[in-house]
Design a protein around this motif. Structure first.
Motif, short mmCIF file in Angstrom:
data_model
loop_
_atom_site.label_atom_id
_atom_site.label_comp_id
_atom_site.label_asym_id
_atom_site.label_seq_id
_atom_site.Cartn_x
_atom_site.Cartn_y
_atom_site.Cartn_z
N ASP A 107 0.81 -1.22 0.00
CA ASP A 107 0.00 0.00 0.00
C ASP A 107 0.84 1.27 0.00
OD1 ASP A 107 -2.50 -1.32 0.09
OD2 ASP A 107 -2.26 -1.66 2.24
N LYS A 108 2.16 1.14 -0.01
CA LYS A 108 3.01 2.34 0.06
C LYS A 108 2.74 3.34 -1.06
CE LYS A 108 7.06 0.27 0.60
NZ LYS A 108 8.53 0.17 0.85
N PRO A 109 2.39 2.92 -2.29
CA PRO A 109 2.11 3.92 -3.33
C PRO A 109 0.75 4.61 -3.19
CG PRO A 109 2.77 1.80 -4.28
CD PRO A 109 2.43 1.56 -2.85
N PHE A 110 -0.13 4.10 -2.31
CA PHE A 110 -1.51 4.57 -2.27
C PHE A 110 -1.72 5.47 -1.05
CE2 PHE A 110 -1.52 0.29 -4.23
CZ PHE A 110 -1.86 0.67 -5.52
N LYS A 111 -1.60 6.76 -1.24
CA LYS A 111 -1.67 7.72 -0.14
C LYS A 111 -3.02 7.70 0.56
CE LYS A 111 2.52 9.15 -0.78
NZ LYS A 111 3.56 8.75 0.19
N ARG A 112 -4.09 7.45 -0.19
CA ARG A 112 -5.42 7.44 0.44
C ARG A 112 -5.53 6.36 1.51
NH1 ARG A 112 -10.21 8.18 -4.06
NH2 ARG A 112 -9.75 10.35 -4.66
N ARG A 113 -4.85 5.25 1.32
CA ARG A 113 -4.93 4.16 2.29
C ARG A 113 -4.12 4.44 3.56
NH1 ARG A 113 -4.49 -1.26 -1.58
NH2 ARG A 113 -5.91 -0.50 -3.23
N GLN A 114 -3.32 5.50 3.54
CA GLN A 114 -2.47 5.81 4.67
C GLN A 114 -3.07 6.87 5.59
OE1 GLN A 114 1.55 6.61 3.18
NE2 GLN A 114 1.17 5.22 1.47
N ALA A 115 -4.28 7.30 5.29
CA ALA A 115 -4.95 8.29 6.14
C ALA A 115 -5.46 7.62 7.40
CB ALA A 115 -6.10 8.93 5.37
N ALA A 116 -5.63 8.43 8.44
CA ALA A 116 -6.21 7.93 9.68
C ALA A 116 -7.64 7.47 9.43
CB ALA A 116 -6.18 9.00 10.75
N SER A 117 -8.09 6.50 10.21
CA SER A 117 -9.44 5.97 10.06
C SER A 117 -10.08 5.86 11.44
CB SER A 117 -9.39 4.59 9.40
OG SER A 117 -8.86 3.63 10.31
N PRO A 118 -11.41 5.65 11.50
CA PRO A 118 -12.07 5.50 12.80
C PRO A 118 -11.52 4.34 13.64
CG PRO A 118 -13.68 5.93 11.09
CD PRO A 118 -12.39 5.71 10.39
N SER A 119 -10.87 3.36 13.00
CA SER A 119 -10.32 2.24 13.76
C SER A 119 -9.18 2.65 14.68
CB SER A 119 -9.85 1.13 12.81
OG SER A 119 -8.77 1.58 12.01
N LEU A 120 -8.64 3.87 14.47
CA LEU A 120 -7.53 4.38 15.29
C LEU A 120 -8.01 5.35 16.36
CD1 LEU A 120 -4.95 5.09 12.43
CD2 LEU A 120 -5.30 2.97 13.71
N ASP A 121 -9.30 5.33 16.66
CA ASP A 121 -9.92 6.28 17.58
C ASP A 121 -9.23 6.31 18.94
OD1 ASP A 121 -12.02 8.12 18.35
OD2 ASP A 121 -12.91 6.47 19.49
#
Length: 356
Positions: free
Chosen positions: A273-287
Motif C-alpha cells: 500500500d506504500k504507493p496509495f496515499k489514500r490508504r495511509q490516512a487515519a481511520s475511525p479504527s484508530l480512535d
C-alpha cells in the motif's frame, strides 16, 4: 526542538487532555515492520518496558510484525531492558555470508537470521509464553495459490498477482496472502478481523522462533518459512506484507488505550500500500490510539539526515564498519525519544497532542 511528536485518535486525545497517560491505561502496544528503521525506537522501548511500565500488573497485548515481532518478544522477557539492548546490537552487527561485492543469498540471510533468533528467543520461548503480564501476537503473511510454496518462478508470478490485486483493493490481496497471527492462547486478539482475511494460530514453544523468523522474511531477501508447527501448511513470509504498520481495528476494544511507538507519523496498512496515499490516512479504527513518532526536524539531525534503512546495505556495500558506525550513532541519538517521553509523562510542558 523536541525529538518526539504525539498524535492521537479522537477518543485517545480527549482522555489524554483530560488527565495525561498512566501505565494502567495501556492495553495494547503494536510494533511495525520496517527493518532498520525500528532501531531508533530501541531506547524508547527500553524505557517503556524496562522502567515506565515495570510496576503495572494488568495484561497487555503486544503486537508485532517483522522487526516489531522481535522487539515485542524481547519485551516479554523478565530482563526486557537488557534483552532489547541486546537486540539492537545483534541487528546492527549481524553479518550475512556473501561474496565480495554481492548481496547475501536469501538462504544465507535466513540461516544467519534464524540462528540468531533461536539463540536469543527460541531457547527462551517458555519464558516468553509464561510472561505474567504480556501477551505476544506475531503477524505473518501466509501464501495462497501460487504463493503456497516458494519457487523460482511461482514466487515472482504470485507476488505480481498480489500487487495487481492489491492495486484494485486491499481486500483483494487476500486472494494471494492471508494474515496469520501466532497468538498467546491466554488472550483473545485485541482487534477486529473483518478488515482482512485472518487466521489465528496458537503460539507455542515449538513455533515461537520460526514464526518470528517468518514474520521477518522479506520476499526475495530471505526465504519463506514453510509448514510451521501447529499452523496451516504452506509458505509464510514477512508479516509486513499484509500488515506493514498494523493499521488494525483497535476501536473495537472495550476499554483502555493503544500506545504505539512508531518511526513515522502515519500508518501504511500493508507493504504493497506504500504507493496509495489514500490508504495511509487515519481511520475511525484508530480512535483510541496514541502514536509516538520522531519529529521530522530531529530526523534531519541524524547521520545522512534519515532513519537507518535497508538502502544502507547498498550505500555502504562491503564497508560494514562504516554502516555499523552510522547505525550506532543513530541509535545513540535516539535516546532523545525516550527522554522526551519521560518528560511528557512526567508533566513537562511544550508537548502538543496532534490529531492523527
Amino acid at each position: 526542538m523536541r525529538a518526539l511528536t504525539l498524535h492521537a485518535g479522537p477518543r485517545a486525545r480527549q482522555r489524554l487532555l483530560d488527565g495525561g497517560l498512566r501505565p494502567q491505561e495501556v492495553r495494547v502496544i503494536p510494533a511495525a515492520a520496517g527493518g532498520p528503521k525500528g532501531l531508533v525506537l530501541n531506547p524508547l522501548d527500553r524505557y517503556l518496558f524496562g522502567h515506565w511500565m515495570a510496576g503495572s500488573t494488568h495484561d497487555i497485548n503486544l503486537l508485532g510484525a517483522s522487526i516489531g515481532a522481535w522487539r515485542m518478544a524481547c519485551a516479554t522477557l523478565h530482563d526486557a531492558d537488557a534483552a532489547l539492548a541486546e537486540l539492537a546490537e545483534d541487528y546492527i552487527t549481524l553479518r550475512y555470508e556473501h561474496a565480495p561485492g554481492k548481496a547475501p543469498t536469501p538462504t544465507a540471510a535466513s540461516r544467519s537470521f534464524g540462528d540468531k533468533l533461536e539463540q536469543r528467543l527460541g531457547r527462551r520461548a517458555a519464558e516468553v509464553l509464561a510472561s505474567p503480564r504480556y501477551r505476544l501476537h506475531v503477524f505473518t503473511s501466509h501464501g495462497r495459490h501460487l504463493l503456497r510454496r516458494q519457487g523460482r518462478i511461482r514466487t515472482p508470478l504470485g507476488y505480481l498477482g498480489a500487487f495487481i490485486s492489491n492495486a484494485t483493493s486491499r481486500r483483494a490481496l487476500g486472494l494471494w496472502l492471508e494474515r496469520v497471527v501466532f497468538s498467546d492462547p491466554r488472550s483473545a486478539l485485541p482487534f477486529g478481523t473483518n478488515d482482512f482475511r485472518t487466521r489465528r494460530v496458537e503460539l507455542t514453544t515449538e513455533n515461537l522462533a520460526p514464526s518470528i523468523l517468518a514474520s521477518c522474511s522479506i520476499p526475495f531477501w530471505l526465504d519463506a518459512v514453510h509448514d510451521l508447527p501447529g499452523a496451516p501448511r504452506g509458505a509464510y513470509w514477512d508479516g509486513g506484507i499484509t500488515d506493514y504498520h498494523l493499521h488494525l481495528d483497535y476501536a473495537s476494544m472495550t476499554d483502555g488505550l493503544v500506545l504505539y511507538p512508531h518511526f513515522q507519523s502515519n500508518l501504511v496498512p500493508g507493504w504493497l500500500d506504500k504507493p496509495f496515499k489514500r490508504r495511509q490516512a487515519a481511520s475511525p479504527s484508530l480512535d483510541n490510539v496514541l502514536l509516538l513518532s520522531p519529529s521530522a526536524e530531529w530526523v534531519a539531525t541524524l547521520p545522512l539526515a534519515k532513519l537507518p534503512d535497508r538502502s544502507d546495505f547498498r550505500r555502504f556495500g562491503d564497508d560494514e564498519a562504516a554502516r555499523i558506525a552510522t547505525w550506532r550513532r543513530a541509535l545513540a541519538e535516539s535516546q532523545r525519544l525516550a527522554d522526551d517521553f519521560a518528560d511528557w509523562v512526567g508533566g513537562a510542558s511544550g508537548f502538543e497532542i496532534r490529531p492523527l
